[in-house]
Write a protein that holds these residues in place. Structure first.
Motif, short mmCIF file in Angstrom:
data_model
loop_
_atom_site.label_atom_id
_atom_site.label_comp_id
_atom_site.label_asym_id
_atom_site.label_seq_id
_atom_site.Cartn_x
_atom_site.Cartn_y
_atom_site.Cartn_z
N THR A 273 -84.28 46.68 74.09
CA THR A 273 -82.87 47.02 73.68
C THR A 273 -82.31 45.85 73.11
OG1 THR A 273 -82.94 48.56 75.91
CG2 THR A 273 -80.84 47.93 74.84
N ALA A 274 -81.28 46.26 72.18
CA ALA A 274 -80.71 45.19 71.42
C ALA A 274 -79.41 44.92 72.14
CB ALA A 274 -80.08 45.56 70.07
N ASP A 275 -79.08 43.48 72.31
CA ASP A 275 -77.77 43.01 72.94
C ASP A 275 -76.86 43.20 71.90
OD1 ASP A 275 -78.63 41.57 75.34
OD2 ASP A 275 -80.18 41.09 73.90
N ALA A 276 -77.20 43.46 70.59
CA ALA A 276 -76.05 43.44 69.51
C ALA A 276 -76.99 44.34 68.33
CB ALA A 276 -75.10 42.47 68.95
N ILE A 277 -76.07 45.06 67.46
CA ILE A 277 -76.51 45.43 66.13
C ILE A 277 -75.72 45.47 65.13
CG2 ILE A 277 -77.32 47.61 65.26
CD1 ILE A 277 -78.08 48.72 67.75
N LEU A 278 -76.23 44.80 64.07
CA LEU A 278 -75.29 44.48 63.05
C LEU A 278 -75.86 45.57 61.85
CD1 LEU A 278 -75.31 40.54 62.76
CD2 LEU A 278 -73.29 42.09 63.04
N ALA A 279 -74.98 46.26 61.38
CA ALA A 279 -75.27 47.16 60.19
C ALA A 279 -74.97 46.10 58.94
CB ALA A 279 -74.62 48.21 60.31
N LYS A 280 -76.19 46.29 58.02
CA LYS A 280 -75.84 45.57 56.60
C LYS A 280 -75.01 46.71 55.60
CE LYS A 280 -80.51 43.37 56.73
NZ LYS A 280 -81.72 43.20 55.98
N PRO A 281 -74.12 46.11 54.86
CA PRO A 281 -74.16 44.59 54.65
C PRO A 281 -72.89 44.08 55.83
CG PRO A 281 -72.77 45.79 53.10
CD PRO A 281 -73.65 46.91 53.76
N PHE A 282 -73.34 42.76 56.10
CA PHE A 282 -72.31 42.12 56.78
C PHE A 282 -72.09 40.69 56.48
CE2 PHE A 282 -76.37 41.68 58.74
CZ PHE A 282 -76.62 40.39 58.88
N THR A 283 -71.01 40.16 56.80
CA THR A 283 -70.45 38.66 56.32
C THR A 283 -71.28 37.66 57.36
OG1 THR A 283 -68.75 38.51 57.68
CG2 THR A 283 -68.36 39.56 55.52
N GLY A 284 -71.22 36.32 57.00
CA GLY A 284 -71.76 35.25 57.80
C GLY A 284 -70.89 35.31 58.82
N GLN A 285 -69.42 35.60 58.71
CA GLN A 285 -68.54 35.41 59.86
C GLN A 285 -68.88 36.41 60.97
OE1 GLN A 285 -66.25 32.92 60.50
NE2 GLN A 285 -65.76 34.16 62.64
N GLU A 286 -69.25 37.68 60.54
CA GLU A 286 -69.61 38.81 61.49
C GLU A 286 -71.03 38.35 62.32
OE1 GLU A 286 -67.83 42.84 59.23
OE2 GLU A 286 -69.66 41.92 58.23
N LEU A 287 -71.80 37.72 61.51
CA LEU A 287 -73.17 37.45 62.24
C LEU A 287 -72.82 36.63 63.15
CD1 LEU A 287 -76.21 37.42 62.60
CD2 LEU A 287 -76.21 35.73 60.56
N ALA A 288 -71.98 35.27 62.88
CA ALA A 288 -71.61 34.25 63.76
C ALA A 288 -70.92 34.96 64.96
CB ALA A 288 -70.95 33.29 63.02
N GLU A 289 -69.78 35.90 64.68
CA GLU A 289 -69.30 36.36 65.98
C GLU A 289 -70.07 37.12 66.78
OE1 GLU A 289 -66.13 38.67 63.87
OE2 GLU A 289 -64.80 36.69 63.55
N SER A 290 -71.20 37.94 66.24
CA SER A 290 -72.07 38.63 66.88
C SER A 290 -72.87 37.73 67.85
CB SER A 290 -73.01 39.36 65.96
OG SER A 290 -73.85 40.18 66.73
N ILE A 291 -73.25 36.66 67.29
CA ILE A 291 -74.13 35.60 67.95
C ILE A 291 -73.26 35.05 69.21
CG2 ILE A 291 -75.26 33.45 68.18
CD1 ILE A 291 -76.21 34.28 65.07
N THR A 292 -71.96 35.00 68.94
CA THR A 292 -71.21 33.96 69.85
C THR A 292 -70.90 34.95 71.04
OG1 THR A 292 -70.16 32.59 68.22
CG2 THR A 292 -68.90 33.24 70.23
N GLY A 293 -70.67 36.30 70.50
CA GLY A 293 -70.50 37.37 71.90
C GLY A 293 -71.37 37.44 72.57
N VAL A 294 -72.91 37.57 71.94
CA VAL A 294 -74.02 37.85 72.66
C VAL A 294 -74.28 36.50 73.69
CG1 VAL A 294 -76.60 37.65 72.55
CG2 VAL A 294 -75.17 39.29 71.18
N LEU A 295 -73.99 35.24 73.37
CA LEU A 295 -74.23 34.32 74.23
C LEU A 295 -73.21 34.14 75.13
CD1 LEU A 295 -75.10 31.55 71.55
CD2 LEU A 295 -76.68 32.74 72.76
N VAL A 296 -71.87 34.39 74.94
CA VAL A 296 -70.88 34.50 75.99
C VAL A 296 -71.20 35.61 77.06
CG1 VAL A 296 -68.51 35.00 76.23
CG2 VAL A 296 -69.26 33.63 74.48
N ARG A 297 -71.37 36.82 76.59
CA ARG A 297 -71.89 37.77 77.67
C ARG A 297 -73.14 37.27 78.48
NH1 ARG A 297 -70.72 41.08 73.29
NH2 ARG A 297 -73.07 41.28 72.68
N ARG A 298 -74.19 36.84 77.73
CA ARG A 298 -75.07 36.42 78.58
C ARG A 298 -75.00 35.36 79.30
NH1 ARG A 298 -80.82 38.01 78.17
NH2 ARG A 298 -80.51 39.85 76.81
N ARG A 299 -73.83 34.48 79.33
CA ARG A 299 -73.65 33.17 80.16
C ARG A 299 -72.53 33.73 81.37
NH1 ARG A 299 -72.97 29.91 75.17
NH2 ARG A 299 -75.29 28.91 75.09
#
Length: 124
Positions: A90-116
């Motif tokens: 199961t995905a921790d997040a899904i990014l629909a293309k196209p997306f921006t670098g900012q959206e990717l970074a925010e998705s990663i940050t969100g996943v890491l925050v939720r994991r911690r």
């Protein structure tokens, strides 16, 4: 992991510009090799779903064998019915293309925050 060289370079640069260390792979076998190297720190797997050699879900499954708790973010240009599938984690997040670098970074940050801190939103 992204098979399209120009997209892979763009995403890696966007993340590096935001302070992330990036281990980029062009195909599933390369990503699995990186994940199996125990001395390499990996905080999150970001993988395209459709790749020429192996599906992104299969890559995530293989990576999770070596790193069972690694968060997974899937990228896809297709609808939700094409995400994951089969035995894919199961995905921790899904990014629909196209997306921006900012959206990717925010998705990663969100996943890491939720994991911690489960239950805490990134904006909290």
């Amino acid at each position: 992991m992204e098979d399209e060289p120009a997209v892979r370079r763009l995403l890696a640069r966007a993340l590096r510009d935001r302070g992330y260390d990036v281990l980029a792979a062009a195909e599933g076998g390369g990503a699995l090799g990186i994940a199996q190297e125990r001395s390499t720190r990996i905080d999150v797997l970001v993988t395209d779903m459709l790749l020429p050699d192996i599906a992104g879900g299969a890559v995530a499954l293989g990576v999770r064998q070596a790193r069972p708790h690694l968060p997974v973010i899937y990228m896809s240009g297709y609808g939700g019915d094409r995400i994951g599938g089969g035995d894919a984690p199961t995905a921790d997040a899904i990014l629909a293309k196209p997306f921006t670098g900012q959206e990717l970074a925010e998705s990663i940050t969100g996943v890491l925050v939720r994991r911690r801190a489960p239950g805490i939103s990134p904006g909290a």
